[in-house]
Design a protein around this motif. Sequence first.
Motif, PDB file in Angstrom:
ATOM      1  N   ASN A  62      32.335  25.303 -29.704  1.00 54.56           N
ATOM      2  CA  ASN A  62      33.550  25.662 -28.975  1.00 54.56           C
ATOM      3  C   ASN A  62      34.612  26.038 -29.996  1.00 54.56           C
ATOM      4  O   ASN A  62      35.172  25.171 -30.660  1.00 54.56           O
ATOM      5  N   GLY A  63      34.867  27.330 -30.127  1.00 51.86           N
ATOM      6  CA  GLY A  63      35.856  27.821 -31.075  1.00 51.86           C
ATOM      7  C   GLY A  63      37.186  28.104 -30.401  1.00 51.86           C
ATOM      8  O   GLY A  63      37.323  27.966 -29.185  1.00 51.86           O
ATOM      9  N   PRO A  64      38.165  28.537 -31.173  1.00 49.88           N
ATOM     10  CA  PRO A  64      39.498  28.809 -30.625  1.00 49.88           C
ATOM     11  C   PRO A  64      39.521  29.967 -29.631  1.00 49.88           C
ATOM     12  O   PRO A  64      40.415  30.036 -28.786  1.00 49.88           O
ATOM     13  N   THR A  65      38.528  30.852 -29.702  1.00 49.62           N
ATOM     14  CA  THR A  65      38.485  31.989 -28.772  1.00 49.62           C
ATOM     15  C   THR A  65      37.314  31.890 -27.807  1.00 49.62           C
ATOM     16  O   THR A  65      36.960  32.864 -27.162  1.00 49.62           O
ATOM     17  N   GLY A  66      36.697  30.723 -27.704  1.00 49.82           N
ATOM     18  CA  GLY A  66      35.580  30.532 -26.785  1.00 49.82           C
ATOM     19  C   GLY A  66      34.329  30.062 -27.502  1.00 49.82           C
ATOM     20  O   GLY A  66      34.333  29.800 -28.702  1.00 49.82           O
ATOM     21  N   LYS A  67      33.253  29.991 -26.749  1.00 41.07           N
ATOM     22  CA  LYS A  67      31.989  29.508 -27.294  1.00 41.07           C
ATOM     23  C   LYS A  67      31.298  30.582 -28.116  1.00 41.07           C
ATOM     24  O   LYS A  67      31.389  31.773 -27.799  1.00 41.07           O
ATOM     25  N   TYR A  68      30.599  30.128 -29.156  1.00 37.78           N
ATOM     26  CA  TYR A  68      29.802  31.041 -29.967  1.00 37.78           C
ATOM     27  C   TYR A  68      28.572  30.312 -30.492  1.00 37.78           C
ATOM     28  O   TYR A  68      28.453  29.089 -30.368  1.00 37.78           O
ATOM     29  N   LEU A  69      27.631  31.079 -31.058  1.00 34.32           N
ATOM     30  CA  LEU A  69      26.380  30.545 -31.583  1.00 34.32           C
ATOM     31  C   LEU A  69      26.442  30.450 -33.087  1.00 34.32           C
ATOM     32  O   LEU A  69      26.967  31.336 -33.756  1.00 34.32           O
ATOM     33  N   ARG A  70      25.847  29.366 -33.632  1.00 37.40           N
ATOM     34  CA  ARG A  70      25.788  29.239 -35.078  1.00 37.40           C
ATOM     35  C   ARG A  70      24.649  28.302 -35.448  1.00 37.40           C
ATOM     36  O   ARG A  70      24.133  27.580 -34.612  1.00 37.40           O
ATOM     37  N   THR A  71      24.291  28.344 -36.708  1.00 39.15           N
ATOM     38  CA  THR A  71      23.357  27.383 -37.273  1.00 39.15           C
ATOM     39  C   THR A  71      23.913  26.944 -38.618  1.00 39.15           C
ATOM     40  O   THR A  71      24.578  27.715 -39.298  1.00 39.15           O
ATOM     41  N   ASP A  72      23.673  25.708 -38.949  1.00 36.32           N
ATOM     42  CA  ASP A  72      24.144  25.157 -40.213  1.00 36.32           C
ATOM     43  C   ASP A  72      22.935  24.895 -41.097  1.00 36.32           C
ATOM     44  O   ASP A  72      22.367  23.811 -41.072  1.00 36.32           O
ATOM     45  N   ARG A  73      22.539  25.899 -41.828  1.00 34.40           N
ATOM     46  CA  ARG A  73      21.351  25.818 -42.669  1.00 34.40           C
ATOM     47  C   ARG A  73      21.607  25.056 -43.960  1.00 34.40           C
ATOM     48  O   ARG A  73      20.714  24.470 -44.541  1.00 34.40           O
ATOM     49  N   ASP A  74      22.830  25.098 -44.410  1.00 34.71           N
ATOM     50  CA  ASP A  74      23.156  24.503 -45.706  1.00 34.71           C
ATOM     51  C   ASP A  74      24.524  23.838 -45.631  1.00 34.71           C
ATOM     52  O   ASP A  74      25.063  23.665 -44.545  1.00 34.71           O
ATOM     53  N   ALA A  75      25.063  23.462 -46.761  1.00 30.71           N
ATOM     54  CA  ALA A  75      26.326  22.715 -46.792  1.00 30.71           C
ATOM     55  C   ALA A  75      27.568  23.595 -46.661  1.00 30.71           C
ATOM     56  O   ALA A  75      28.675  23.082 -46.623  1.00 30.71           O
ATOM     57  N   THR A  76      27.408  24.912 -46.565  1.00 34.55           N
ATOM     58  CA  THR A  76      28.579  25.785 -46.457  1.00 34.55           C
ATOM     59  C   THR A  76      29.086  25.815 -45.023  1.00 34.55           C
ATOM     60  O   THR A  76      28.391  25.419 -44.097  1.00 34.55           O
ATOM     61  N   GLN A  77      30.274  26.332 -44.818  1.00 36.20           N
ATOM     62  CA  GLN A  77      30.841  26.499 -43.485  1.00 36.20           C
ATOM     63  C   GLN A  77      30.454  27.849 -42.868  1.00 36.20           C
ATOM     64  O   GLN A  77      30.791  28.124 -41.725  1.00 36.20           O
ATOM     65  N   ARG A  78      29.742  28.683 -43.650  1.00 36.95           N
ATOM     66  CA  ARG A  78      29.331  29.996 -43.147  1.00 36.95           C
ATOM     67  C   ARG A  78      28.338  29.847 -42.001  1.00 36.95           C
ATOM     68  O   ARG A  78      27.548  28.910 -41.970  1.00 36.95           O
ATOM     69  N   ASN A  79      28.345  30.809 -41.097  1.00 35.71           N
ATOM     70  CA  ASN A  79      27.362  30.853 -40.027  1.00 35.71           C
ATOM     71  C   ASN A  79      26.143  31.593 -40.565  1.00 35.71           C
ATOM     72  O   ASN A  79      26.186  32.801 -40.767  1.00 35.71           O
ATOM     73  N   ASN A  80      25.067  30.892 -40.796  1.00 36.34           N
ATOM     74  CA  ASN A  80      23.891  31.493 -41.403  1.00 36.34           C
ATOM     75  C   ASN A  80      23.175  32.498 -40.509  1.00 36.34           C
ATOM     76  O   ASN A  80      22.308  33.238 -40.985  1.00 36.34           O
ATOM     77  N   LEU A  81      23.517  32.584 -39.243  1.00 29.20           N
ATOM     78  CA  LEU A  81      22.949  33.629 -38.381  1.00 29.20           C
ATOM     79  C   LEU A  81      23.345  35.010 -38.894  1.00 29.20           C
ATOM     80  O   LEU A  81      22.635  35.987 -38.664  1.00 29.20           O
ATOM     81  N   ASP A  82      24.453  35.078 -39.592  1.00 28.12           N
ATOM     82  CA  ASP A  82      24.900  36.351 -40.177  1.00 28.12           C
ATOM     83  C   ASP A  82      23.910  36.870 -41.210  1.00 28.12           C
ATOM     84  O   ASP A  82      23.885  38.062 -41.501  1.00 28.12           O
ATOM     85  N   ASP A  83      23.109  35.985 -41.802  1.00 27.82           N
ATOM     86  CA  ASP A  83      22.154  36.384 -42.838  1.00 27.82           C
ATOM     87  C   ASP A  83      20.911  37.061 -42.278  1.00 27.82           C
ATOM     88  O   ASP A  83      20.151  37.666 -43.039  1.00 27.82           O
ATOM     89  N   LEU A  84      20.680  36.942 -40.973  1.00 26.85           N
ATOM     90  CA  LEU A  84      19.491  37.555 -40.383  1.00 26.85           C
ATOM     91  C   LEU A  84      19.678  39.063 -40.247  1.00 26.85           C
ATOM     92  O   LEU A  84      20.798  39.547 -40.056  1.00 26.85           O
ATOM     93  N   PRO A  85      18.566  39.825 -40.317  1.00 24.20           N
ATOM     94  CA  PRO A  85      18.683  41.279 -40.137  1.00 24.20           C
ATOM     95  C   PRO A  85      19.147  41.634 -38.723  1.00 24.20           C
ATOM     96  O   PRO A  85      19.005  40.826 -37.794  1.00 24.20           O
ATOM     97  N   ASP A  86      19.686  42.828 -38.591  1.00 23.85           N
ATOM     98  CA  ASP A  86      20.166  43.309 -37.297  1.00 23.85           C
ATOM     99  C   ASP A  86      19.008  43.661 -36.365  1.00 23.85           C
ATOM    100  O   ASP A  86      17.945  44.096 -36.809  1.00 23.85           O
ATOM    101  N   CYS A  87      19.278  43.479 -35.076  1.00 25.18           N
ATOM    102  CA  CYS A  87      18.301  43.918 -34.069  1.00 25.18           C
ATOM    103  C   CYS A  87      18.941  44.911 -33.127  1.00 25.18           C
ATOM    104  O   CYS A  87      20.106  45.140 -33.173  1.00 25.18           O
TER     105      CYS A  87
END
Length: 87
Positions: A62-87
């Motif tokens: 639940n983010g400030p602008t609504g719900k979103y999807l994420r995964t926490d693969r490592d200790a960073t705050q980055r959303n690792n879904l961004d690392d996947l190739p585009d579909c």
Amino acid sequence: MAKRYVHKTGKNSQGDITKLCNDGQFWSPRQKADAISDIDNGLHEYWVPWAQGPETQIRVVNGPTGKYLRTDRDATQRNNLDDLPDC
């Protein structure tokens, strides 16, 4: 509850995740709102099987602008879904 594996993600021009994909699967692509509903209602789990390291579960945040999807693969705050190739 089915466990669905995600290998790619769709992103909009701002880089936000808009869909989850796994080529050849009947459910793919799955739009963000539908995936969020699946997770929130306990219908399906979405997982990323990383080439290096263990698979990780996609969760709803639940983010400030609504719900979103994420995964926490490592200790960073980055959303690792961004690392996947585009579909």
